[in-house]
Design a protein around this motif. Structure first.
Motif, PDB file in Angstrom:
ATOM      1  N   LEU A   1     -22.587-107.407  68.757  1.00 49.74           N
ATOM      2  CA  LEU A   1     -23.324-106.218  69.187  1.00 49.74           C
ATOM      3  C   LEU A   1     -23.564-106.269  70.694  1.00 49.74           C
ATOM      4  N   ALA A   2     -23.974-107.437  71.183  1.00 47.98           N
ATOM      5  CA  ALA A   2     -24.258-107.579  72.614  1.00 47.98           C
ATOM      6  C   ALA A   2     -22.995-107.314  73.442  1.00 47.98           C
ATOM      7  N   GLU A   3     -21.867-107.879  73.002  1.00 47.51           N
ATOM      8  CA  GLU A   3     -20.603-107.659  73.730  1.00 47.51           C
ATOM      9  C   GLU A   3     -20.262-106.189  73.839  1.00 47.51           C
ATOM     10  N   ASN A   4     -20.655-105.433  72.819  1.00 51.36           N
ATOM     11  CA  ASN A   4     -20.310-104.017  72.806  1.00 51.36           C
ATOM     12  C   ASN A   4     -21.415-103.124  73.354  1.00 51.36           C
ATOM     13  N   GLY A   5     -22.414-103.747  73.995  1.00 46.18           N
ATOM     14  CA  GLY A   5     -23.475-102.973  74.640  1.00 46.18           C
ATOM     15  C   GLY A   5     -24.436-102.302  73.672  1.00 46.18           C
ATOM     16  N   ILE A   6     -24.411-102.731  72.414  1.00 44.43           N
ATOM     17  CA  ILE A   6     -25.288-102.100  71.417  1.00 44.43           C
ATOM     18  C   ILE A   6     -26.643-102.810  71.410  1.00 44.43           C
ATOM     19  N   TYR A   7     -27.705-102.028  71.390  1.00 45.36           N
ATOM     20  CA  TYR A   7     -29.067-102.560  71.345  1.00 45.36           C
ATOM     21  C   TYR A   7     -29.325-103.099  69.945  1.00 45.36           C
ATOM     22  N   SER A   8     -29.679-104.396  69.857  1.00 46.20           N
ATOM     23  CA  SER A   8     -29.836-104.994  68.528  1.00 46.20           C
ATOM     24  C   SER A   8     -31.296-105.248  68.205  1.00 46.20           C
ATOM     25  N   ASN A   9     -31.666-104.888  67.001  1.00 43.27           N
ATOM     26  CA  ASN A   9     -33.032-105.032  66.524  1.00 43.27           C
ATOM     27  C   ASN A   9     -32.987-105.784  65.203  1.00 43.27           C
ATOM     28  N   LEU A  10     -33.648-106.932  65.150  1.00 42.04           N
ATOM     29  CA  LEU A  10     -33.667-107.734  63.923  1.00 42.04           C
ATOM     30  C   LEU A  10     -34.913-107.384  63.118  1.00 42.04           C
ATOM     31  N   ILE A  11     -34.701-106.892  61.893  1.00 45.53           N
ATOM     32  CA  ILE A  11     -35.812-106.506  61.029  1.00 45.53           C
ATOM     33  C   ILE A  11     -35.987-107.590  59.971  1.00 45.53           C
ATOM     34  N   THR A  12     -37.044-108.363  60.100  1.00 44.08           N
ATOM     35  CA  THR A  12     -37.142-109.567  59.283  1.00 44.08           C
ATOM     36  C   THR A  12     -38.533-109.738  58.687  1.00 44.08           C
ATOM     37  N   ALA A  13     -38.587-110.515  57.590  1.00 41.82           N
ATOM     38  CA  ALA A  13     -39.876-110.872  57.006  1.00 41.82           C
ATOM     39  C   ALA A  13     -40.486-112.056  57.746  1.00 41.82           C
ATOM     40  N   GLY A  14     -39.665-112.754  58.528  1.00 40.93           N
ATOM     41  CA  GLY A  14     -40.199-113.823  59.381  1.00 40.93           C
ATOM     42  C   GLY A  14     -40.618-115.089  58.663  1.00 40.93           C
ATOM     43  N   VAL A  15     -40.006-115.370  57.502  1.00 43.00           N
ATOM     44  CA  VAL A  15     -40.411-116.584  56.777  1.00 43.00           C
ATOM     45  C   VAL A  15     -39.258-117.571  56.576  1.00 43.00           C
ATOM     46  N   SER A  16     -38.065-117.226  57.059  1.00 35.62           N
ATOM     47  CA  SER A  16     -36.917-118.043  56.661  1.00 35.62           C
ATOM     48  C   SER A  16     -36.060-118.505  57.830  1.00 35.62           C
ATOM     49  N   PHE A  17     -36.659-118.643  59.010  1.00 34.56           N
ATOM     50  CA  PHE A  17     -35.887-119.204  60.113  1.00 34.56           C
ATOM     51  C   PHE A  17     -36.787-120.093  60.964  1.00 34.56           C
ATOM     52  N   SER A  18     -36.142-120.945  61.750  1.00 29.86           N
ATOM     53  CA  SER A  18     -36.882-121.879  62.595  1.00 29.86           C
ATOM     54  C   SER A  18     -36.926-121.340  64.016  1.00 29.86           C
ATOM     55  N   ARG A  19     -37.711-122.008  64.826  1.00 30.36           N
ATOM     56  CA  ARG A  19     -37.759-121.652  66.239  1.00 30.36           C
ATOM     57  C   ARG A  19     -36.374-121.771  66.883  1.00 30.36           C
ATOM     58  N   GLU A  20     -35.634-122.808  66.468  1.00 24.93           N
ATOM     59  CA  GLU A  20     -34.287-123.028  67.025  1.00 24.93           C
ATOM     60  C   GLU A  20     -33.351-121.877  66.639  1.00 24.93           C
ATOM     61  N   ASP A  21     -33.450-121.445  65.385  1.00 25.42           N
ATOM     62  CA  ASP A  21     -32.622-120.298  64.957  1.00 25.42           C
ATOM     63  C   ASP A  21     -32.909-119.094  65.860  1.00 25.42           C
ATOM     64  N   LEU A  22     -34.198-118.841  66.050  1.00 25.27           N
ATOM     65  CA  LEU A  22     -34.582-117.657  66.806  1.00 25.27           C
ATOM     66  C   LEU A  22     -34.083-117.759  68.249  1.00 25.27           C
ATOM     67  N   SER A  23     -34.158-118.967  68.782  1.00 20.13           N
ATOM     68  CA  SER A  23     -33.679-119.172  70.136  1.00 20.13           C
ATOM     69  C   SER A  23     -32.156-118.920  70.201  1.00 20.13           C
ATOM     70  N   ARG A  24     -31.439-119.298  69.148  1.00 13.77           N
ATOM     71  CA  ARG A  24     -29.994-119.006  69.098  1.00 13.77           C
ATOM     72  C   ARG A  24     -29.743-117.503  69.043  1.00 13.77           C
ATOM     73  N   PHE A  25     -30.536-116.802  68.253  1.00 16.80           N
ATOM     74  CA  PHE A  25     -30.360-115.336  68.158  1.00 16.80           C
ATOM     75  C   PHE A  25     -30.594-114.717  69.542  1.00 16.80           C
ATOM     76  N   ARG A  26     -31.620-115.222  70.203  1.00 18.34           N
ATOM     77  CA  ARG A  26     -31.963-114.711  71.532  1.00 18.34           C
ATOM     78  C   ARG A  26     -30.796-114.936  72.491  1.00 18.34           C
ATOM     79  N   GLN A  27     -30.261-116.164  72.447  1.00 24.81           N
ATOM     80  CA  GLN A  27     -29.148-116.471  73.348  1.00 24.81           C
ATOM     81  C   GLN A  27     -27.911-115.639  73.030  1.00 24.81           C
ATOM     82  N   ALA A  28     -27.731-115.329  71.759  1.00 22.49           N
ATOM     83  CA  ALA A  28     -26.583-114.511  71.372  1.00 22.49           C
ATOM     84  C   ALA A  28     -26.735-113.078  71.896  1.00 22.49           C
TER      85      ALA A  28
END
Ligand code: SF4
Ligand code: SF4
Lengths: 110, 361
Positions: B78-105
């Protein structure tokens, strides 16, 4: 339902835009060119806005590096318009955008 | 023929799997297992096509989208194609490291849902122990990582009294935005409506409170309010109209004009694995069926509000009247307006479980 005033943390107060503010797009806001529609677009969560030409001129100068005063002088020159009128319009525009949390300001570099 | 414009947004339901079991879930009653989900390649090809069609925003949703192991690849596409990405989550199934990876992506924004403003309510509604604390932690990581945050609060009978607490929570967590979204009654929520629909008085008190607090928090917190329509005189607008600028894609690649469109059993949908996205957007019967106003009943077609609410919700029309081409019964002009508030006997809330269809109440 209880209608109490919620606690507002001190760091989040309403921002007031003035000539010395250094405006910058909020981190959740993107200004980009949409080549398919041939227009500039503002992207924010659940929001797509189509700013007009003059809005784009203002927003693309919101880098956090220049003040509203400088930005307005810049625009006044580019459009050959009276500087104080431009500044008043720019402040009004940016205040509205700040109230919608689309614009924030960089601390004035000291 | 209605002129078809380029689409702006996609709600991508990456999976139906979810650690929570909310009784108002917007997924269909028949939930898909993991083996029916699209591959990474399918999603990437779909999003590339979407970008060239004009799509500017993608909401990554589910189920719980972070259960997909390839989420960072999808975000990066999505980022490569200039699309604004919004993650809609319950927030119970990922770690801080996962989130940091999503951010970097290249993730642009995260929206974390809270089933209650208080821990007991969050557990009562979502049926997951310790969920509230996990969500608070996830929100904290988002703020730390500089990821813009929305708190999403789905409102119904069990938590409508907590609306002021949701405002306090969003401020405390440092969110930019709070979405107070009254549950819409189709699918699971329609099944459980007798147990979920708040009283008239509670709804009116909420509307008054939200309008007032929103005003007072101008410039501090953006509050988006999805109003309840069961007690209104006119329906809520259906997005920008059916098939006007948005679509939803299911975990198995069916392309829907609206995320709840599968509740309309008379519609069939095309798949991204069988046709191009462009062909589906322009020619799919499900999209063209309720585009524009030629499908409308006379009540709507001759009404001055038709460009405001587009005749209201097709899914609600179907759920209440049995025909998706009816005026939304939330409208005072609908002959079915009174039916809307007729409730079945209140029973226990049925929870979403994959591989088991619930019994209609
Ligand atoms: S009659 Fe149709 S168009 Fe008019 S307000 Fe009701 S739903 Fe909307
Ligand atoms: S049909 Fe109903 S549920 Fe679907 S987008 Fe329109 S208003 Fe929303």
């Amino acid at each position: 339902m209880l209608l109490s005033e919620p606690f507002v943390p001190r760091e989040s107060q309403r921002l007031i835009i003035g000539p010395d503010s250094h405006p910058v797009l909020h981190r959740h806001v993107r200004l980009r060119r949409d080549e398919i529609r041939g227009k500039w677009v503002i992207l924010a969560p659940e929001k797509v806005l189509w700013p007009d030409e003059i809005s784009v001129e203002i927003l693309s100068r919101c880098t956090g590096k220049i003040s509203v005063a400088t930005l307005s002088q810049d625009l006044a020159k580019a459009y050959d318009a009276p500087a104080d009128q431009v500044e008043a319009d720019v402040i009004e525009f940016l205040q509205e955008w700040a109230d919608r949390l689309l614009i924030r300001t960089e601390e004035t570099p000291s | 023929m209605t002129r078809i414009l380029a689409p702006l947004g996609i709600l991508a339901e990456l999976t139906h799997r979810c650690p929570l079991q909310c009784g108002y879930c917007s997924n269909p009653l028949e939930l898909l297992k993991a083996n029916r989900e699209l591959s990474t390649g399918d999603w990437i090809s779909t999003f590339r096509q979407a970008a060239s069609l004009g799509v500017l925003q993608v909401h990554l949703s589910g189920g719980e989208p972070t259960l997909r192991k390839d989420l960072d690849q999808i975000i990066a596409c999505l980022a490569e194609n200039g699309i604004y990405s919004n993650l809609i989550t319950a927030g119970v199934s990922f770690s801080r490291e996962d989130l940091s990876r999503f951010r970097q992506a290249g993730l642009d924004h995260i929206q974390i849902s809270f089933q209650g403003a208080l821990p007991e309510t969050t557990e009562l509604v979502g049926h997951l122990k310790g969920a509230h604390e996990k969500k608070r932690a996830a929100a904290g990581w988002a703020v730390d990582l500089g990821l813009p945050l929305t708190i999403n609060a789905p409102i119904h009978k069990l938590n409508i009294h907590e609306v002021p607490d949701f405002v306090a929570l969003a401020l405390e967590l440092g969110a930019e935005r709070l979405e107070i979204a009254n549950v819409q009654y189709y699918g699971w929520a329609h099944l459980n409506r007798a147990a979920l629909l708040p009283s008239y008085d509670a709804v009116m008190a909420q509307v008054e409170y939200v309008h007032d607090i929103r005003e007072r928090l101008t410039g501090i917190l953006n509050i988006d309010f999805v109003t309840p329509d069961y007690y209104a005189d006119y329906p809520k607008p259906c997005m920008g109209g059916w098939g006007a600028d948005a679509m939803a894609i299911t975990p198995d690649g069916q392309v829907l004009p609206c995320h709840a469109a599968q509740t309309i059993s008379s519609l069939t949908f095309d798949r991204v694995t069988e046709k191009s996205l462009s062909e589906i957007w322009h020619h799919s019967d499900a999209f063209n069926r309720y585009r524009g106003d030629s499908w409308m009943p006379e009540t709507c077609r001759s009404c001055e509000r038709k460009d405001i609410d587009f005749g209201g919700c097709r899914c609600q029309a179907f759920a209440v009247t049995g025909s998706a081409a009816e005026t939304d019964p939330a409208c005072i002009k609908s002959p079915y307006h009174a039916h809307l508030r007729k409730m079945p006997a209140e029973g226990p809330i049925q929870r979403r479980v994959i591989g088991k269809s619930p019994q209609p109440a």
